[in-house]
Design a protein around this motif. Structure first.
Motif, mmCIF file in Angstrom:
data_model
loop_
_atom_site.group_PDB
_atom_site.id
_atom_site.type_symbol
_atom_site.label_atom_id
_atom_site.label_comp_id
_atom_site.label_asym_id
_atom_site.label_seq_id
_atom_site.Cartn_x
_atom_site.Cartn_y
_atom_site.Cartn_z
ATOM 1 N N ALA A 1 5.920 7.909 124.853
ATOM 2 C CA ALA A 1 5.874 6.474 125.122
ATOM 3 C C ALA A 1 5.256 6.231 126.492
ATOM 4 C CB ALA A 1 7.286 5.890 125.080
ATOM 5 N N LEU A 2 4.674 5.074 126.639
ATOM 6 C CA LEU A 2 4.142 4.596 127.912
ATOM 7 C C LEU A 2 4.979 3.401 128.309
ATOM 8 C CD1 LEU A 2 1.926 4.533 130.103
ATOM 9 C CD2 LEU A 2 0.585 3.106 128.558
ATOM 10 N N ALA A 3 5.399 3.332 129.558
ATOM 11 C CA ALA A 3 6.271 2.243 129.982
ATOM 12 C C ALA A 3 5.939 1.812 131.402
ATOM 13 C CB ALA A 3 7.731 2.691 129.920
ATOM 14 N N THR A 4 6.123 0.537 131.667
ATOM 15 C CA THR A 4 6.100 0.005 133.026
ATOM 16 C C THR A 4 7.495 -0.541 133.276
ATOM 17 O OG1 THR A 4 3.774 -0.560 132.828
ATOM 18 C CG2 THR A 4 5.007 -1.617 134.606
ATOM 19 N N GLN A 5 8.155 -0.055 134.331
ATOM 20 C CA GLN A 5 9.565 -0.347 134.563
ATOM 21 C C GLN A 5 9.817 -0.795 135.994
ATOM 22 O OE1 GLN A 5 12.016 0.065 132.185
ATOM 23 N NE2 GLN A 5 10.559 0.763 130.662
#
Length: 161
Positions: free
Chosen positions: A74-78
């Motif tokens: 997965a790719l995430a911006t957090q």
């Protein structure tokens, strides 16, 4: 004879349960940091997450995880960095995670973070994260939604430049 390049900077082993652990005033004299976390939570869930310099903005991550029967990415911006895997049963078995913060004292580039972790019932995970900042990292704040159990430990090592 080769000399050791890891120097213990700070460590803590919890004597009471807590939802957060902070390391302040990290020395800016090493090239990279290695953080070893070993522990579990007091409840059945609780994802270990952390931030640098009390910043909750701009962490981009790529996560990969695998168990005996499944794999995913997965790719995430957090608003924080986290260890990636299903957190059911965390209180029963715990986890071991190694975090490497590269060039953490640099002020002219971003500091990538490599994360490798594993749990007996959940499998393994590997992630890379990047904070959108060129500030030197002087503090790290760890947190969970469910308190960390007594005996959980953090060890921070500096790697010589």
């Amino acid at each position: 004879m080769a000399t050791a390049t890891y120097t213990l900077i700070d460590s803590t082993t919890l004597t009471s349960s807590t939802s957060s652990v902070t390391f302040n005033s990290l020395p800016q004299t090493y090239g990279d940091l290695i953080i070893i976390y070993s522990g579990k939570t007091t409840g059945s869930t609780g994802q270990l997450k952390w931030s640098y310099n009390n910043s909750t903005v701009g962490y981009a991550m790529i996560n990969m995880e695998a168990s005996g029967s499944n794999a995913r990415s997965a790719l995430a911006t957090q608003d924080h960095i986290y260890v990636s895997y299903d957190y059911s049963e965390l209180s029963d078995y715990g986890e071991m995670t190694e975090i490497q913060v590269m060039d953490y004292a640099a002020t002219n580039k971003k500091s990538p973070t490599l994360i490798r972790g594993g749990r007996p019932t959940a499998g393994v995970s590997a992630s890379v994260a990047l904070q959108n900042s060129t500030s030197a990292i002087s503090s790290i704040e760890f947190a969970t939604s469910t308190p960390l159990a007594i005996g959980s430990s953090f060890h921070i090592y500096g790697i010589e430049k």
